[in-house]
Motif scaffolding. Structure first.
Motif, PDB file in Angstrom:
ATOM      1  N   GLN A  38       0.841  -1.198   0.000  1.00 45.54           N
ATOM      2  CA  GLN A  38       0.000   0.000   0.000  1.00 45.54           C
ATOM      3  C   GLN A  38       0.879   1.252   0.000  1.00 45.54           C
ATOM      4  OE1 GLN A  38      -2.506   0.312   3.451  1.00 45.54           O
ATOM      5  NE2 GLN A  38      -3.116   2.398   2.981  1.00 45.54           N
ATOM      6  N   ALA A  39       1.939   1.250   0.781  1.00 47.68           N
ATOM      7  CA  ALA A  39       2.846   2.390   0.860  1.00 47.68           C
ATOM      8  C   ALA A  39       3.520   2.639  -0.491  1.00 47.68           C
ATOM      9  CB  ALA A  39       3.889   2.176   1.944  1.00 47.68           C
ATOM     10  N   GLU A  40       3.896   1.567  -1.185  1.00 47.24           N
ATOM     11  CA  GLU A  40       4.496   1.716  -2.511  1.00 47.24           C
ATOM     12  C   GLU A  40       3.510   2.314  -3.499  1.00 47.24           C
ATOM     13  OE1 GLU A  40       6.021  -2.023  -3.874  1.00 47.24           O
ATOM     14  OE2 GLU A  40       7.769  -1.922  -2.546  1.00 47.24           O
ATOM     15  N   ARG A  41       2.262   1.792  -3.479  1.00 46.35           N
ATOM     16  CA  ARG A  41       1.232   2.302  -4.403  1.00 46.35           C
ATOM     17  C   ARG A  41       0.954   3.778  -4.165  1.00 46.35           C
ATOM     18  NH1 ARG A  41      -1.433  -2.448  -3.069  1.00 46.35           N
ATOM     19  NH2 ARG A  41      -2.795  -1.309  -1.672  1.00 46.35           N
ATOM     20  N   GLU A  42       0.908   4.167  -2.901  1.00 43.16           N
ATOM     21  CA  GLU A  42       0.536   5.540  -2.546  1.00 43.16           C
ATOM     22  C   GLU A  42       1.747   6.445  -2.331  1.00 43.16           C
ATOM     23  OE1 GLU A  42      -2.088   5.300   0.805  1.00 43.16           O
ATOM     24  OE2 GLU A  42      -3.423   3.884  -0.206  1.00 43.16           O
ATOM     25  N   SER A  43       2.925   5.935  -2.582  1.00 40.68           N
ATOM     26  CA  SER A  43       4.174   6.695  -2.403  1.00 40.68           C
ATOM     27  C   SER A  43       4.275   7.317  -1.013  1.00 40.68           C
ATOM     28  CB  SER A  43       4.299   7.784  -3.472  1.00 40.68           C
ATOM     29  OG  SER A  43       4.291   7.219  -4.758  1.00 40.68           O
ATOM     30  N   LEU A  44       4.003   6.500  -0.021  1.00 36.08           N
ATOM     31  CA  LEU A  44       4.075   6.982   1.358  1.00 36.08           C
ATOM     32  C   LEU A  44       5.530   7.029   1.826  1.00 36.08           C
ATOM     33  CD1 LEU A  44       1.157   4.994   3.049  1.00 36.08           C
ATOM     34  CD2 LEU A  44       1.109   7.326   2.186  1.00 36.08           C
ATOM     35  N   SER A  45       5.815   7.955   2.702  1.00 34.47           N
ATOM     36  CA  SER A  45       7.156   8.044   3.272  1.00 34.47           C
ATOM     37  C   SER A  45       7.358   6.885   4.246  1.00 34.47           C
ATOM     38  CB  SER A  45       7.322   9.376   4.012  1.00 34.47           C
ATOM     39  OG  SER A  45       6.483   9.403   5.153  1.00 34.47           O
ATOM     40  N   TYR A  46       8.601   6.668   4.639  1.00 39.18           N
ATOM     41  CA  TYR A  46       8.902   5.624   5.616  1.00 39.18           C
ATOM     42  C   TYR A  46       8.183   5.896   6.933  1.00 39.18           C
ATOM     43  CZ  TYR A  46      12.618   4.151   2.464  1.00 39.18           C
ATOM     44  OH  TYR A  46      13.322   3.713   1.384  1.00 39.18           O
ATOM     45  N   GLU A  47       8.115   7.168   7.301  1.00 41.09           N
ATOM     46  CA  GLU A  47       7.447   7.532   8.557  1.00 41.09           C
ATOM     47  C   GLU A  47       5.967   7.190   8.508  1.00 41.09           C
ATOM     48  OE1 GLU A  47       9.428   9.693   6.899  1.00 41.09           O
ATOM     49  OE2 GLU A  47      11.133   9.892   8.259  1.00 41.09           O
ATOM     50  N   ARG A  48       5.315   7.471   7.362  1.00 44.47           N
ATOM     51  CA  ARG A  48       3.885   7.165   7.228  1.00 44.47           C
ATOM     52  C   ARG A  48       3.661   5.648   7.256  1.00 44.47           C
ATOM     53  NH1 ARG A  48      -0.014   9.893   8.367  1.00 44.47           N
ATOM     54  NH2 ARG A  48      -1.254   9.047   6.699  1.00 44.47           N
ATOM     55  N   TYR A  49       4.558   4.916   6.599  1.00 51.32           N
ATOM     56  CA  TYR A  49       4.480   3.450   6.600  1.00 51.32           C
ATOM     57  C   TYR A  49       4.601   2.917   8.026  1.00 51.32           C
ATOM     58  CZ  TYR A  49       6.254  -1.346   6.063  1.00 51.32           C
ATOM     59  OH  TYR A  49       6.458  -2.691   6.176  1.00 51.32           O
ATOM     60  N   GLN A  57       0.153   2.101  14.331  1.00 49.19           N
ATOM     61  CA  GLN A  57      -1.255   2.417  14.626  1.00 49.19           C
ATOM     62  C   GLN A  57      -2.086   1.140  14.662  1.00 49.19           C
ATOM     63  OE1 GLN A  57      -2.192   5.525  15.352  1.00 49.19           O
ATOM     64  NE2 GLN A  57      -4.254   4.864  15.792  1.00 49.19           N
ATOM     65  N   ARG A  58      -1.892   0.269  13.685  1.00 49.84           N
ATOM     66  CA  ARG A  58      -2.637  -1.000  13.673  1.00 49.84           C
ATOM     67  C   ARG A  58      -2.311  -1.855  14.900  1.00 49.84           C
ATOM     68  NH1 ARG A  58      -3.178  -3.398   7.552  1.00 49.84           N
ATOM     69  NH2 ARG A  58      -3.909  -1.483   6.558  1.00 49.84           N
ATOM     70  N   GLU A  59      -1.034  -1.890  15.269  1.00 45.79           N
ATOM     71  CA  GLU A  59      -0.630  -2.661  16.441  1.00 45.79           C
ATOM     72  C   GLU A  59      -1.300  -2.111  17.703  1.00 45.79           C
ATOM     73  OE1 GLU A  59       1.011  -5.733  18.446  1.00 45.79           O
ATOM     74  OE2 GLU A  59       1.528  -5.449  16.338  1.00 45.79           O
ATOM     75  N   CYS A  60      -1.302  -0.799  17.842  1.00 48.51           N
ATOM     76  CA  CYS A  60      -1.911  -0.165  19.019  1.00 48.51           C
ATOM     77  C   CYS A  60      -3.408  -0.440  19.082  1.00 48.51           C
ATOM     78  CB  CYS A  60      -1.651   1.340  19.000  1.00 48.51           C
ATOM     79  SG  CYS A  60       0.055   1.785  19.343  1.00 48.51           S
ATOM     80  N   GLU A  61      -4.094  -0.329  17.949  1.00 56.16           N
ATOM     81  CA  GLU A  61      -5.537  -0.580  17.920  1.00 56.16           C
ATOM     82  C   GLU A  61      -5.844  -2.025  18.299  1.00 56.16           C
ATOM     83  OE1 GLU A  61      -6.711   0.588  13.989  1.00 56.16           O
ATOM     84  OE2 GLU A  61      -6.479   2.727  14.445  1.00 56.16           O
TER      85      GLU A  61
END
Length: 136
Positions: free
Chosen positions: A33-44, A50-54
């Motif tokens: 998903q990060a590759e598709r959306e060109s997310l930064s390492y921080e966003r990834y 966030q998923r782990e915390c939830e």
């Protein structure tokens, strides 16, 4: 085994060692998903954490409700609030909105031993427990 396979296996083992089951389960999906959306390492990383915390929060709530030994079939959604007197309905709304937490009020439940009071208190207690856990 190729280098990518070694990295994946090692990463999976490290995540298992660090007790990060949700990250271990979804890091590949989030990486795609990060590759598709060109997310930064921080966003990834933020998405994974966030998923782990939830997931941990949900597990914590489930554990606390199980330990409370409240009957889970008695939920607020199943309770007919129209059966309550006006004063009791107001008190119940006050408990459920969680405002007593911000005011740090003590809550004491005193009630007659009628069945509908038990159902209301049980449903209310389950909801308040969920509210308390989310505000920790």
């Amino acid at each position: 085994m190729n280098r990518a396979g070694n990295v994946t296996a090692e990463l999976t083992q490290n995540l298992k060692y660090l007790h990060l089951p949700t990250v271990r389960q979804c890091y590949e999906e989030v990486a795609r998903q990060a590759e598709r959306e060109s997310l930064s390492y921080e966003r990834y990383l933020h998405e994974l954490v966030q998923r782990e915390c939830e997931e941990r929060q949900e597990n914590r709530i489930t554990k606390m409700l199980r330990e409370s030994q409240l009957p889970l079939e008695k939920s607020l959604e199943a309770f007919d609030t129209k059966r309550l007197p006006a004063k009791a309905a107001r008190q119940m709304r006050s408990l459920l909105d969680g405002s007593f937490l911000e005011r740090t009020d003590n809550v004491t439940c005193c009630r007659p031993s009628a069945r509908n009071w038990y159902e209301r208190d049980t449903a209310c207690s389950s909801q308040v427990a969920r509210c308390l856990c989310r505000n920790c």
